[in-house]
Scaffold this motif. Structure first.
Motif, PDB file in Angstrom:
ATOM      1  N   ALA A 189       8.024  63.139  54.654  1.00 33.96           N
ATOM      2  CA  ALA A 189       9.239  63.383  55.435  1.00 33.96           C
ATOM      3  C   ALA A 189       9.081  62.782  56.826  1.00 33.96           C
ATOM      4  O   ALA A 189       9.185  63.479  57.845  1.00 33.96           O
ATOM      5  CB  ALA A 189       9.514  64.884  55.542  1.00 33.96           C
ATOM      6  N   PRO A 190       8.825  61.472  56.903  1.00 35.51           N
ATOM      7  CA  PRO A 190       8.518  60.828  58.186  1.00 35.51           C
ATOM      8  C   PRO A 190       9.659  60.883  59.195  1.00 35.51           C
ATOM      9  O   PRO A 190      10.828  60.747  58.837  1.00 35.51           O
ATOM     10  CB  PRO A 190       8.222  59.382  57.776  1.00 35.51           C
ATOM     11  CG  PRO A 190       9.046  59.176  56.540  1.00 35.51           C
ATOM     12  CD  PRO A 190       8.918  60.491  55.803  1.00 35.51           C
ATOM     13  N   ASP A 191       9.282  61.113  60.458  1.00 38.16           N
ATOM     14  CA  ASP A 191      10.256  61.089  61.548  1.00 38.16           C
ATOM     15  C   ASP A 191      10.349  59.703  62.172  1.00 38.16           C
ATOM     16  O   ASP A 191      11.353  59.358  62.798  1.00 38.16           O
ATOM     17  CB  ASP A 191       9.854  62.084  62.641  1.00 38.16           C
ATOM     18  CG  ASP A 191       9.901  63.528  62.164  1.00 38.16           C
ATOM     19  OD1 ASP A 191      10.823  63.871  61.416  1.00 38.16           O
ATOM     20  OD2 ASP A 191       9.005  64.305  62.552  1.00 38.16           O
ATOM     21  N   VAL A 192       9.285  58.918  62.031  1.00 38.97           N
ATOM     22  CA  VAL A 192       9.267  57.561  62.579  1.00 38.97           C
ATOM     23  C   VAL A 192       8.153  56.760  61.914  1.00 38.97           C
ATOM     24  O   VAL A 192       7.137  57.328  61.479  1.00 38.97           O
ATOM     25  CB  VAL A 192       9.051  57.592  64.114  1.00 38.97           C
ATOM     26  CG1 VAL A 192       7.657  58.122  64.462  1.00 38.97           C
ATOM     27  CG2 VAL A 192       9.283  56.226  64.741  1.00 38.97           C
ATOM     28  N   LEU A 193       8.371  55.463  61.794  1.00 40.72           N
ATOM     29  CA  LEU A 193       7.362  54.535  61.273  1.00 40.72           C
ATOM     30  C   LEU A 193       7.079  53.529  62.377  1.00 40.72           C
ATOM     31  O   LEU A 193       8.010  52.945  62.940  1.00 40.72           O
ATOM     32  CB  LEU A 193       7.880  53.821  60.019  1.00 40.72           C
ATOM     33  CG  LEU A 193       6.931  52.812  59.356  1.00 40.72           C
ATOM     34  CD1 LEU A 193       7.200  52.744  57.848  1.00 40.72           C
ATOM     35  CD2 LEU A 193       7.075  51.409  59.947  1.00 40.72           C
ATOM     36  N   ILE A 194       5.787  53.335  62.682  1.00 32.78           N
ATOM     37  CA  ILE A 194       5.416  52.466  63.808  1.00 32.78           C
ATOM     38  C   ILE A 194       4.406  51.405  63.368  1.00 32.78           C
ATOM     39  O   ILE A 194       3.454  51.700  62.649  1.00 32.78           O
ATOM     40  CB  ILE A 194       4.770  53.286  64.953  1.00 32.78           C
ATOM     41  CG1 ILE A 194       5.628  54.509  65.290  1.00 32.78           C
ATOM     42  CG2 ILE A 194       4.582  52.418  66.179  1.00 32.78           C
ATOM     43  CD1 ILE A 194       4.948  55.488  66.243  1.00 32.78           C
ATOM     44  N   SER A 195       4.618  50.171  63.824  1.00 35.23           N
ATOM     45  CA  SER A 195       3.646  49.119  63.542  1.00 35.23           C
ATOM     46  C   SER A 195       3.674  48.084  64.663  1.00 35.23           C
ATOM     47  O   SER A 195       4.499  48.160  65.581  1.00 35.23           O
ATOM     48  CB  SER A 195       3.934  48.437  62.199  1.00 35.23           C
ATOM     49  OG  SER A 195       2.854  47.598  61.825  1.00 35.23           O
ATOM     50  N   THR A 196       2.769  47.144  64.571  1.00 35.61           N
ATOM     51  CA  THR A 196       2.742  46.025  65.504  1.00 35.61           C
ATOM     52  C   THR A 196       3.534  44.863  64.914  1.00 35.61           C
ATOM     53  O   THR A 196       3.962  44.918  63.754  1.00 35.61           O
ATOM     54  CB  THR A 196       1.291  45.576  65.772  1.00 35.61           C
ATOM     55  OG1 THR A 196       0.610  45.419  64.513  1.00 35.61           O
ATOM     56  CG2 THR A 196       0.545  46.601  66.607  1.00 35.61           C
TER      57      THR A 196
END
Length: 349
Positions: A133-140
């Motif tokens: 149930a992700p609130d945000v996905l972060i990457s470079t």
């Protein structure tokens, strides 16, 4: 890591990033299963409430009704956030080595407490991702097209449909200080105390390390540093453009061996491919070798031509943290180690 944007990219291009290196070749052997602006495995508990937003390096603003608690991030990003006290639920990217130990890109995280959605390029378990149930996905991002690193192109639309907003931090064609500042800003938005003694001390250490490297380079201008990466059949020599660490080293005065632009063209500007027979094409006093787990490490290189290189014979081969963990705590040692190597290096080229 980066890539020839032309084909966004070939795995070799992509993983060669940072100027680096031949990760592509090494990863290609693993099969196909599988982007300019300036703890404990638990979710972060920032204490903040109310709506959250963060404008990323694509110019896109991620929004949520509250500060994200269920964070999913590329391993290196998760490791940087961890250094600021922000913990994630899930990671994707090199996290665990074949022997079960933490990958170099995992930093100080306890990987046993993380949900690993994919450990190799092209791997991303969407079912596990949705279950978090992700609130945000972060990457470079290693290009200027907004491509999120290690988010598979073939499944990015399905991943987006899970509903979590995404954040991209650019580590492309800028100096190291850029992503460091952006990662700090991101951590602060997620609840990190960026005025804490720990963070202040780490930033001061980084600034001191930069001054030390500048002084070492100025005092030893003739010491040539070659940036390399090894695969079974190819030795990759990186140019200093595009990679955040190399651009910063160059700005501080480090004498980096530069392949001609025409030889870098095939990789989108990142690196030149050399056969092991031609590994002596460039003179170098220090060789910095890609430390990522998918590349062959210096101790395991058996090629005779490698062993005959002056820098190798002189013991002047040091690791290159090709994909830095962008916290001041992790980047300061990179500068300190290079400064020390330049200070003590003998002129052998």
């Amino acid at each position: 890591m980066p890539e020839p944007r032309a084909n966004l990219l070939s795995r070799r291009g992509i993983l060669a990033a940072g100027g680096a290196l031949g990760l592509g070749a090494a990863l290609a052997a693993c099969g196909d299963d599988d982007a300019k602006s300036g703890g404990s495995g638990k979710a972060s508990t920032s204490g903040k409430s109310g709506p959250w937003s963060f404008k990323d390096d694509r110019g896109q603003t991620a929004k949520a009704d509250k500060v994200p608690a269920n964070i999913v991030a590329f391993t290196g990003v998760a490791a940087a956030l961890f250094d600021y006290g922000i913990e994630v639920k899930g990671v994707f990217g090199p996290t665990k080595t074949k022997d079960g130990k933490a990958d170099v890109q995992a930093g100080d995280m306890d990987i046993s407490k993380l949900t690993i959605l994919g450990n190799e390029y092209g791997q991303f378990n969407i079912e596990k991702y949705a279950a978090l149930a992700p609130d945000v996905l972060i990457s470079t991002m290693f290009d200027d097209a907004g491509t999120l690193w290690y988010v598979p192109a073939e499944s990015k639309d399905k991943i987006a449909k899970v509903g979590a907003p995404s954040v991209g931090i650019s580590v492309y064609d800028r100096q190291m200080t850029g992503p460091l500042e952006r990662m700090l800003a991101l951590a602060e938005s997620l609840g990190a105390d960026v005025t804490s003694a720990k963070v202040t001390k780490a930033k001061k250490r980084f600034e001191d390390a930069a001054a030390k490297l500048r002084a070492a380079a100025k005092a030893n201008p003739d010491i040539k540093v070659l940036i390399g990466s090894a695969s079974q059949d190819i030795f990759y020599v990186s140019g200093s453009n595009l990679s955040v660490d190399l651009e910063y080293f160059k700005a501080l005065g480090v004498n980096i061996v530069e392949p001609p632009a025409k030889t870098l063209k095939a990789s989108g500007g990142w690196f030149e491919n050399l056969s092991w027979e031609n590994v002596d094409k460039y003179d170098a006093d220090i060789i910095m070798m890609d430390n990522r787990s998918a590349t062959i490490q210096p101790a395991d290189i058996t090629k005779g031509t490698w062993k005959k290189l002056p820098a190798v014979k002189a013991g002047q081969v040091i690791p290159r943290v090709t994909e830095p963990i962008f916290s001041y705590d992790k980047c300061a040692p990179i500068l300190e180690d290079l400064a020390a190597a330049i200070e003590k290096a003998k002129k052998v080229s």
